[in-house]
Design a protein around this motif. Structure first.
Motif, PDB file in Angstrom:
ATOM      1  N   LEU A  66       0.837  -1.197   0.000  1.00 57.14           N
ATOM      2  CA  LEU A  66       0.000   0.000   0.000  1.00 57.14           C
ATOM      3  C   LEU A  66       0.871   1.246   0.000  1.00 57.14           C
ATOM      4  O   LEU A  66       1.765   1.391   0.843  1.00 57.14           O
ATOM      5  CB  LEU A  66      -0.900   0.020   1.236  1.00 57.14           C
ATOM      6  CG  LEU A  66      -1.643   1.345   1.487  1.00 57.14           C
ATOM      7  CD1 LEU A  66      -2.658   1.633   0.390  1.00 57.14           C
ATOM      8  CD2 LEU A  66      -2.314   1.338   2.866  1.00 57.14           C
ATOM      9  N   SER A  93      -0.147   5.023   0.362  1.00 57.87           N
ATOM     10  CA  SER A  93      -1.312   5.875   0.619  1.00 57.87           C
ATOM     11  C   SER A  93      -1.092   7.326   0.204  1.00 57.87           C
ATOM     12  O   SER A  93      -1.960   8.176   0.407  1.00 57.87           O
ATOM     13  CB  SER A  93      -1.693   5.814   2.104  1.00 57.87           C
ATOM     14  OG  SER A  93      -0.619   6.266   2.921  1.00 57.87           O
ATOM     15  N   PHE A 131      -9.050   1.097   2.509  1.00 58.42           N
ATOM     16  CA  PHE A 131      -8.207   0.724   1.372  1.00 58.42           C
ATOM     17  C   PHE A 131      -8.463  -0.713   0.905  1.00 58.42           C
ATOM     18  O   PHE A 131      -7.636  -1.303   0.213  1.00 58.42           O
ATOM     19  CB  PHE A 131      -6.729   0.896   1.749  1.00 58.42           C
ATOM     20  CG  PHE A 131      -6.382   2.295   2.179  1.00 58.42           C
ATOM     21  CD1 PHE A 131      -6.319   3.330   1.261  1.00 58.42           C
ATOM     22  CD2 PHE A 131      -6.122   2.583   3.512  1.00 58.42           C
ATOM     23  CE1 PHE A 131      -6.007   4.619   1.654  1.00 58.42           C
ATOM     24  CE2 PHE A 131      -5.807   3.866   3.928  1.00 58.42           C
ATOM     25  CZ  PHE A 131      -5.749   4.894   2.990  1.00 58.42           C
TER      26      PHE A 131
END
Length: 361
Positions: A48, A50, A96
């Motif tokens: 991930l 972000s 997410f």
């Protein structure tokens, strides 16, 4: 090295407020190198970013999720699940689409923008909401706090070295420092992002691992920081001027001062600001006879500090107090406009800096 041309959709003001400086591929590869040396079976993780911008970190055959507040940047990301969102608001795994049992590695180059800094303060402002427990004057620290909420197994991101080595910043990391430990790193210069700047500061490519014991500041003091140039340093090896003088004004001290000195933050701030001040103001420290020699020392440190490398920029002024006291009279003579031996002073700083930097000129 010029900025990534795909960043040109942002004007100067937005770039500063978002902290949006995209990451050269050489630094992305360095980050993956840290992970590959420490983490087994990278393909078993979900990655991930972000604050992914245009997706500079999405270069491997891995499972990626990207998010960013900059919608135009996200449109340049292909073949990756993306979210146009404020990653500091209502932070959760669900936001997410991360499952509770997903093994997660957070990657990227989150924005860092100290909104209390005087540098370019005229264009700095809050652009978006932030969860209350994530709020901090610097967006980068807010992002590090947000990572702890998501509970990844590893975090591999770029951020200013000052987040770790300045104790007030380190303490501001809250749950991040309580649950993660630095396991590998590499220091690089901000020149990779702003090559035309008058001052460069150290940025760390840092790999953190989830750890129930987290990190104490003592761990950071004893950590051997390694630079991309092959140098290394340990904070515990230095004696800092903060042990001998006040670095900030003390309005409660009503004694009459013999001089005034500008507020001290770190070596880079010293290089930007004046030292002795002609009169008192909100940024001035009172100087008295008993500590005068140390403030003159700081004045001369600034004179010779131009030889120091960028990776010392966020350190406090350092000193060899025993060697300094042997020649401290020469510093006081300078203040009182008496004849002094500058050769002794120069020799002191040459030896001091050579102790910590190989091949210093």
């Amino acid at each position: 090295m010029s900025l990534n041309p795909i960043q040109r959709h942002l004007d100067k003001e937005t770039t500063i407020n978002l902290g949006s400086f995209y990451t050269p591929k050489i630094l992305v590869e360095k980050a993956y190198g840290l992970m590959q040396r420490h983490i087994l079976n990278l393909p078993s993780y979900v990655f991930l970013d972000s604050s992914c911008g245009c997706g500079d970190f999405f270069i491997k055959d891995l499972v990626y999720i990207g998010a960013d507040i900059d919608k135009n940047a996200l449109q340049k990301v292909t073949n990756v699940k993306t979210f146009h969102t404020n990653s500091l608001f209502e932070v959760s795994r669900q936001k997410f689409t991360l499952k509770k049992d997903d093994k997660v590695i957070i990657i990227g180059n989150p924005p860092y923008n100290d909104k209390t800094s005087l540098l370019r303060a005229d264009v700095k402002k809050d652009l978006f909401e932030c969860d209350s427990k994530l709020k901090h004057r610097d967006l980068g620290i807010s992002f590090l706090r947000s990572y702890a909420v998501l509970e990844p197994e590893f975090i591999c991101v770029l951020h200013p070295l000052s987040y770790l080595i300045k104790k007030s910043n380190f303490n501001a990391l809250f749950d991040f420092k309580k649950n993660y430990k630095l396991v590998n790193s590499l220091i690089i210069s901000s020149a990779f992002f702003t090559p035309n700047s008058s001052t460069f500061f150290p940025i760390i490519i840092a790999l953190y691992e989830k750890n129930a014991c987290g990190m104490e500041y003592e761990f950071i003091q004893n950590y051997s920081f390694r630079t991309i140039e092959g140098q290394s340093f340990i904070l515990k090896d230095f004696d800092f001027i903060g042990h001998y003088v006040n670095k900030y004004p003390n309005p409660k001290d009503t004694r009459k001062a013999i001089a005034f000195f500008h507020t001290l933050r770190d070596i880079n701030a010293l290089n930007r600001n004046q030292t002795f001040m002609p009169k008192q103001n909100a940024n001035s420290i009172k100087i008295f006879q008993e500590n005068l020699k140390y403030y003159v020392y700081i004045h001369f440190f600034k004179v010779y500090a131009k030889t120091l490398p960028y990776y010392f920029g966020n350190l406090d002024v350092f000193i060899d107090n025993e060697a300094f006291l042997q020649i401290s009279d020469e510093f006081e003579k300078w203040f009182f406009k008496e004849s002094f031996n500058e050769v002794k002073i120069k020799d002191y700083f040459t030896k001091l800096f050579a102790r910590y930097v190989k091949d210093i000129k």
